[in-house]
Design an enzyme around this catalytic site. Structure first.
Site, PDB file in Angstrom:
ATOM      1  N   ASP A  38       4.897   4.142   7.334  1.00 15.19           N
ATOM      2  CA  ASP A  38       4.072   5.236   8.273  1.00 15.19           C
ATOM      3  C   ASP A  38       4.612   7.062   8.775  1.00 15.19           C
ATOM      4  O   ASP A  38       5.863   6.864   8.280  1.00 15.19           O
ATOM      5  CB  ASP A  38       3.684   4.907   9.579  1.00 15.19           C
ATOM      6  CG  ASP A  38       2.692   4.099   9.581  1.00 15.19           C
ATOM      7  OD1 ASP A  38       2.249   3.802   8.452  1.00 15.19           O
ATOM      8  OD2 ASP A  38       2.829   3.132  10.206  1.00 15.19           O
ATOM      9  N   THR A  48       0.043   6.768   4.264  1.00 21.24           N
ATOM     10  CA  THR A  48       0.105   7.570   5.855  1.00 21.24           C
ATOM     11  C   THR A  48      -1.998   7.472   5.299  1.00 21.24           C
ATOM     12  O   THR A  48      -2.215   7.334   4.536  1.00 21.24           O
ATOM     13  CB  THR A  48       0.126   8.930   5.883  1.00 21.24           C
ATOM     14  OG1 THR A  48      -0.373   8.877   6.693  1.00 21.24           O
ATOM     15  CG2 THR A  48       0.230   9.465   4.470  1.00 21.24           C
ATOM     16  N   LYS A  60      -2.364  -0.493   2.093  1.00 19.26           N
ATOM     17  CA  LYS A  60      -0.476  -0.757   2.263  1.00 19.26           C
ATOM     18  C   LYS A  60      -0.510  -2.612   2.252  1.00 19.26           C
ATOM     19  O   LYS A  60       0.283  -2.423   1.751  1.00 19.26           O
ATOM     20  CB  LYS A  60      -0.728  -0.551   3.741  1.00 19.26           C
ATOM     21  CG  LYS A  60       0.758  -0.767   4.403  1.00 19.26           C
ATOM     22  CD  LYS A  60       1.583  -1.069   5.270  1.00 19.26           C
ATOM     23  CE  LYS A  60       1.156   0.404   6.076  1.00 19.26           C
ATOM     24  NZ  LYS A  60       1.224   0.689   7.494  1.00 19.26           N
ATOM     25  N   ASP A  69      38.062 -22.140  11.648  1.00 17.42           N
ATOM     26  CA  ASP A  69      36.819 -21.819  12.141  1.00 17.42           C
ATOM     27  C   ASP A  69      36.426 -21.404  13.509  1.00 17.42           C
ATOM     28  O   ASP A  69      35.307 -20.553  13.572  1.00 17.42           O
ATOM     29  CB  ASP A  69      36.129 -23.149  12.930  1.00 17.42           C
ATOM     30  CG  ASP A  69      36.583 -24.156  11.010  1.00 17.42           C
ATOM     31  OD1 ASP A  69      36.209 -23.926  10.368  1.00 17.42           O
ATOM     32  OD2 ASP A  69      36.823 -25.318  11.996  1.00 17.42           O
TER      33      ASP A  69
END
Length: 1286
Positions: free
Chosen positions: A478, A756, A810, A929
């Site tokens: 955006d 946008t 979008k 480990d």
């Protein structure tokens, strides 16, 4: 959209008996609590025939009236809950309002509607709860809006879970047996003496204790890690669930945490809100909710005020209302349209969503992340190889033990101890080979990363998104609030057609515009109110403060709370147009209809009833619309002039208000369009303002809403023939660091796209400032969605800016990018962004400006709404992936070396013992480990991670560079340990038979092996071919601490380990040799990176891989040949008989055929096992199938031998079964003997094997049979052909 100021919401005073100015009076009242004789009940008993009473229990119990239901709910309540309080209703009674809709309506009617609720809850539906009251009683009775803490697994249960590992159980059992034998040798056997006559200490029990201690350490560390992880995520979830909502208290709007909402509060809701509590709708406008999460109803449900709903129920009388009425607000629902207030009636565990969440807690499971899934496959493969090596080692040692028994003169206890040592060595080899640290590494890396990401303003909601973000290839961002600061300020604008204002203008200037037949004036923004017609100024002000959903909050740092764009307009009106307090300006507002912001039309509007100045006492309706400037401009057919004087050079008209206006012809429209473009080129967001007058509402000729005939149906019908008021340019400066962040993403191979809702000129200008737009493709939403799919897919890789995009645009962009194999990250803040956020691989929502729906749909919440935080998430994602790969590279190297060293040394040893004992191997296992996982999984991200492109989705976990480092280091370590083990005695000059020196040499091997792993851990901090493996080590305190613990632990073991670790003190020379050889791991790693190119390593690895796969394939074939048949894993549902299959899944009949006599015996044995093989086998068969099995007992199945195709597979041939199956049992010894003598199945002809006319199960399919002229018959008449085959 934020909702309007509360004073505009008019409450029907007939519903409330408490005046707006008065606060609730908490007086001691009679504790009736809705008993049948209470006054409210008596008041309704007179109209009992008109009260709906359709409460019917599904268990066919008598119908209950609402009064009986309420009484029953009160009796189920905790005794004495309401004693000593002023409340007249219990939580369980209020909980009935979130049940079935009709039942809830009847209950609400019985409770007295809003009037009864506010009386029983001691609240006021206009002023809310008193802000300064003591809520302790209210919290005790109705509880707070917090679910009880979820019961996490206690530490002891986590210990049991960790201890349930099969390897640890085997080790524990072996350790107990070893400890028991050690005690027996210590206490029950005579003392032993060494060659010098010294008494040897009895310490055989120490090894068992040491193994148990090591098991306890491994279990404790694993359980502690799990416990810490649960605690961390519990804290994260608490923070994730907390948010603020708007309530009315003491007549003022205030923001509080959702955890502080109480029953009796009046809450305000707006589009995008996720409702956290249950309530009853008081008043509002056009409210629609999505309750699919709560009820499964996918349609948007319209809510009507409680007063209207009660009127409908009253009107319906004893029957159900014909029209659908729904005044209930359910927790967990989402507000889609409109705004309003509702009375909170149920919170926390008493709300609908709370009850659901409490029910689901027991089923809450944690989903494995993609990285964990990949590692589980790798771990399983490593475990299989290690397990195979362990089993092979055990059998080699066992066969040697059995072969030496005739010459073994040890006591039975010593023999048992020797066998147990073989078992412990083999089991320990499995423990070393099994990479249980891989899942631990992922867990640690993700837990560490999510905690640190929270400090970087990234709240991770979905765990897998953390690792997925590291491989993101594109970000669809955006603009507003993400790339920009979202601090909107009006800096420039035009009122009407003739008056421009600007924050940069210092004095009035007059210009002649060629596009206009009038001259324009530009004035400073501070002087604009003095330069325009007062009537136009009033219209401009009304366009701003009527058509808004923001409200004034004096307690907030920002005076206006709501949309940033609307707040900018309101600040402009207050600071430069002399607007008064928002509440007073809107006090006389009579709203006819509200049109919420439409993301598709990019505008919003409101219709307001105003007094007609030309006709005193009369009113008219004025509709105000604002939105995207070019869209609003297209709706305008006329425009106002801001100056009051006449303009003879233009065709000017005057309306009834005295406003000068002119037609919006092509020249005027072109002039405004040029203004819009000029503002957009300055990176300004442009908002257009228009209005239109109507004599009444709804206007004549408009299509009316089906739900409310007083409102028009379509907002689009309104947006035509409008009058242009003006244009404002709003500046939203870029956030600090955005340009650098975009550059970092591009450097990392991530494509950033701007998506946008702004116009394309503004979007391109801001994208250029950010560095996003570099001359690529910039499109508008309608153009993008209307493109041909093939053309669009070809264009998308070049797309950089998508302006005027709708949420559907979008979502479409994200969908196409994912189809192209991209890993897509998306940012969004609105409710309509939810589909794109959900579809994306990683969805980012805004923590400040984002709606609750957007947050729920996202994977990560940006707490500061800043794009730079996305880059931090990208770095942490790559750090997680790199951390796991680093540990995997280290783990596999140690696995290869440890397994080879243990296996070879154990086989070579006459005692069958490894050069490293079980306890030593467990210490190595602990290093591999747990310690290495802690050290390598906590490396913070470095800036150099941005210098490489993202990894494709289908890329494997182990790269060529990693293979090169693992195999190279394994070769060096194996060679070094083998030289020390097999040639160390000669190099050190140790004589044969010197057991003490030999044990010291074994200690040197163990010490050297550990130091090689220690220094190799530093080398593995890099995954590429760069040499600086110490980069960022000073910032990783975990790594330095773990390295110090490993170093100190090894030194302590070598000095004081003694008999527990089978350690003999080594000399200074031995220490020097161990450290030097261990340190050589670093030069070896540098050599592999500098002198061995990845291309050469791959060229060498490829033929070895082909040869290995070839050899492995032949090994598998040999195993299958030696053990060719096993039971089919699952019973074929289409067949009544069992079928024997090879491990590869092919049927016995596919490639081989037996002698018919053996075939008959085989089927008889199968039948015996089915019918007489025990109760467990019988349970697998249904009675019908059992009957078929019994019926088939007289026959058997073999291949059908037709003259054309003898021995054809899959064609049944029925033969008579012998009367007694004992014949089959009697023939078993003969068959076994024949098999030993070489009696084997005969291979079928090539055309009769599987693949020639066979179905997917290996049998001849009907289609293939028909194609080859074969007839399939399962009847008894086919026995003749079967006999001929025999």
């Amino acid at each position: 959209m934020p909702r309007p100021t509360p004073p505009t919401i008019r409450i029907d005073t007939s519903v409330s008996n408490i005046s707006p100015q008065s606060s609730p009076t908490l007086v001691k009242s009679e504790q009736t609590h809705l008993n049948p004789e209470s006054p409210s009940t008596k008041r309704r008993q007179s109209s009992a025939s008109n009260t709906p009473s359709d409460f019917t229990n599904t268990s066919s119990q008598p119908t209950l009236s609402p009064t009986q239901v309420l009484k029953q709910a009160y009796e189920e309540e905790q005794p004495g809950l309401l004693d000593g309080t002023h409340f007249k209703v219990s939580p369980k009674q209020l909980g009935l309002l979130n049940h079935h809709e009709q039942q809830a309506l009847n209950i609400l009617y019985e409770l007295g509607g809003l009037e009864g609720l506010q009386e029983k809850l001691q609240c006021d539906i206009e002023t809310g709860l008193p802000a300064d009251s003591d809520f302790s009683q209210r919290e005790r009775v109705f509880e707070k809006n917090v679910l009880p803490d979820k019961k996490t697994k206690p530490f002891w249960k986590l210990v049991l879970i960790a201890l349930s590992d099969k390897m640890l159980i085997l080790l524990s059992v072996a350790a107990v047996i070893s400890f028991a034998l050690g005690l027996y040798q210590t206490l029950g056997t005579p003392p032993e003496y060494d060659s010098l006559g010294n008494k040897e200490p009895k310490v055989d029990w120490i090894e068992g204790v040491a193994i148990l201690v090591a098991v306890v350490v491994v279990v404790s560390v694993g359980a502690l890690n799990d416990w810490q992880k649960e605690q961390q995520f519990a804290k994260l979830n608490k923070r994730k669930d907390d948010r603020e909502v708007k309530v009315i208290r003491s007549g003022k709007t205030c923001s509080i945490s959702i955890h502080d909402v109480l029953a009796g509060d009046v809450m305000l809701i707006e589009p995008g809100d996720m409702v956290p509590v249950d309530g009853v709708y008081i008043q509002g406008h056009g409210l629609r909710c999505d309750e699919s999460a709560a009820t499964g109803e996918t349609d948007a449900l319209k809510k009507i005020p409680c007063a209207e709903a009660m009127a409908v129920v009253e009107k319906a009388g004893g029957s159900s209302p014909t029209e659908k009425v729904d005044p209930f607000i359910l927790s967990g629902s989402k507000v889609l349209e409109g705004f309003g207030t509702f009375l909170v009636v149920a919170v926390g565990p008493h709300s609908a969503n709370g009850k659901t969440m409490m029910d689901l807690r027991s089923d809450d499971t944690e989903e494995a992340t993609p990285l964990q899934g990949k590692l589980n496959v790798i771990a399983e493969t490593i475990a299989k190889w290690g397990g195979g090596a362990s089993v092979l080692l055990f059998f080699v040692l066992l066969f040697r033990f059995l072969g030496e028994l005739p010459t073994n003169h040890k006591t039975s206890t010593q023999k048992g101890e020797q066998f147990l040592n073989y078992l412990i060595t083999s089991v320990t080899l499995i423990a070393v080979a099994v990479p249980e640290g891989l899942p631990l590494a992922v867990t640690l890396a993700l837990a560490f990363a999510t905690k640190r990401m929270l400090k970087d303003n990234n709240l991770v909601r979905v765990l897998k998104s953390c690792e997925t973000m590291g491989n993101a290839t594109t970000i669809c961002s955006d603009k507003t609030g993400t790339l920009t600061q979202n601090k909107m300020t009006v800096v420039e604008g035009t009122i009407g057609l003739d008056t421009n204002f600007s924050a940069k203008a210092e004095a009035e200037t007059v210009e002649s515009e060629k596009e206009l037949p009038v001259s324009t004036v530009t004035v400073p923004i501070n002087d604009v109110q003095n330069r325009i017609n007062p009537v136009v100024k009033k219209i401009l002000l009304q366009s701003i403060y009527y058509n808004t959903t923001a409200f004034e909050d004096e307690t907030s740092a920002e005076v206006f709370v709501g949309s940033k764009t609307e707040s900018a307009l309101l600040n402009f009106a207050r600071n430069h147009l002399a607007m008064g307090p928002l509440a007073s300006e809107r006090s006389d507002m009579k709203m006819a209809q509200l049109f919420p912001f439409d993301s598709g039309k990019k505008c919003m509007g409101v219709a307001v009833e105003l007094p007609d100045p030309a006709n005193p006492g009369q009113t008219f309706v004025r509709a105000f619309v604002k939105g995207a400037s070019e869209i609003v401009l297209a709706q305008a057919t006329s425009a106002v002039f801001a100056h009051a004087e006449k303009r003879p050079e233009a065709i000017v008209m005057t309306d009834s208000d005295g406003v000068l206006y002119t037609e919006m012809d092509a020249d005027n429209k072109q002039y405004v369009e040029n203004l819009i473009n000029s503002y957009a080129e300055k990176s300004l967001r442009t908002i257009g303002l228009v209005y239109r007058d109507f004599p009444s509402w709804p206007p004549a000729g408009f299509e009316l809403s089906e739900d409310d005939p007083k409102q028009i149906k379509d907002f689009g019908d309104l947006t035509c023939d409008m009058r242009w008021v003006g244009l404002v340019g709003i500046m939203d400066p870029l956030r600090d660091g955005v340009v650098e962040a975009v550059r970092d993403c591009q450097r990392a191979g991530v494509v950033v796209r701007m998506v946008t809702g702004d116009n394309i000129v503004t979007a391109k200008a801001i994208a250029t400032d950010c560095g996003i737009y570099t001359g690529g493709v910039a499109l508008q939403g309608p153009e993008f969605r209307n493109m041909d799919p093939k053309e669009r897919d070809l264009m998308i890789p070049k797309l950089q800016v998508l302006a005027r995009s709708s949420p559907q645009d979008k979502r479409l962009l994200v969908q196409r990018l994912k189809k192209m194999g991209q890993t897509v990250a998306v940012t969004g803040d609105g409710t309509n962004d939810a589909p794109a956020l959900t579809m994306a691989d990683v969805g980012f929502s805004m923590g400040i400006a984002g709606t609750e729906v957007a947050k729920e749909a996202s994977d990560i919440i940006l707490m500061d709404d800043n794009f730079t935080s996305i880059v931090k998430a990208l770095l942490w994602g790559r750090a997680v992936n790199d951390a796991v790969k680093k540990f995997l590279q280290f783990q596999v190297t140690v696995n290869i070396t440890a397994v080879l060293l243990t296996f070879v040394s154990a086989v070579e040893s006459s005692e069958g013992t490894s050069v490293m004992t079980a306890v030593q191997l467990l210490w190595v296992n602990l290093i591999m480990d747990t310690f290495a996982a802690l050290a390598l999984a906590t490396d913070p991200p470095t800036r150099s991670m941005l210098d490489r492109p993202p990894s494709p989705k289908n890329e494997g976990m182990i790269t060529v560079t990693m293979w090169k480092m693992m195999i190279g280091q394994a070769i060096f370590q194996t060679a070094a340990t083998f030289i020390l083990h097999f040639a160390g005695n000669k190099i050190w000059g140790i004589q044969d038979g010197d057991s003490v020196a030999t044990e010291r040499m074994s200690s040197v091997v163990f010490n050297t092996f550990v130091w090689m792993q220690f220094f190799n851990m530093f080398v593995n901090r890099r995954l590429d071919n760069k040499l600086n493996f110490l980069e960022g080590i000073s910032h990783n305190y975990f790594f330095m601490a773990i390295a110090a613990i490993m170093c100190g632990g090894q030194v302590i073991i070598m000095f004081v380990g003694g008999n527990a670790f089978s350690i003999k003190r080594i000399t200074g020379v031995d220490w020097a040799v161990s450290l030097v050889i261990g340190f050589l791991s670093i030069p070896v790693g540098l050599f592999l990176r500098i002198c061995v190119p990845d291309s050469f390593a791959y060229a060498v690895y490829k033929p070895f891989g082909v040869v290995f796969r070839f050899i492995w394939g032949w090994i598998v074939k040999c195993v299958l040949f030696l053990w060719p048949f096993k039971r089919k894993g699952k019973k074929d549902e289409e067949s009544d008989d069992y079928e024997l299959r090879s491990p590869g899944g092919s049927s016995l009949h596919d490639n081989y055929e037996w002698n018919p006599a053996i075939e008959k015996v085989r089927e008889d044995l199968i039948f015996i096992k089915t019918i007489r093989g025990g109760r467990a086998n019988e349970l697998k068969f249904k009675p019908k199938k059992m009957y078929k099995q019994w019926k088939a007992a007289r026959t058997s199945v073999s291949g059908n031998a037709t003259p054309e195709h003898p021995g054809s597979p899959g064609v049944p041939d029925m033969r008579r079964r012998s009367g007694s199956s004992l014949v089959a049992l009697a023939m078993v010894p003969s068959i076994v003997g024949g098999a030993v003598a070489g009696w084997s199945p005969v291979e079928k002809p090539a055309d009769a094997q599987q693949g020639f006319g066979t179905g997917p199960d290996g049998l001849l399919s009907p289609t293939s049979a028909a194609a080859h002229g074969r007839k399939i018959s399962f009847s008894d008449s086919s026995s003749t052909s079967g006999n001929s085959a025999v």
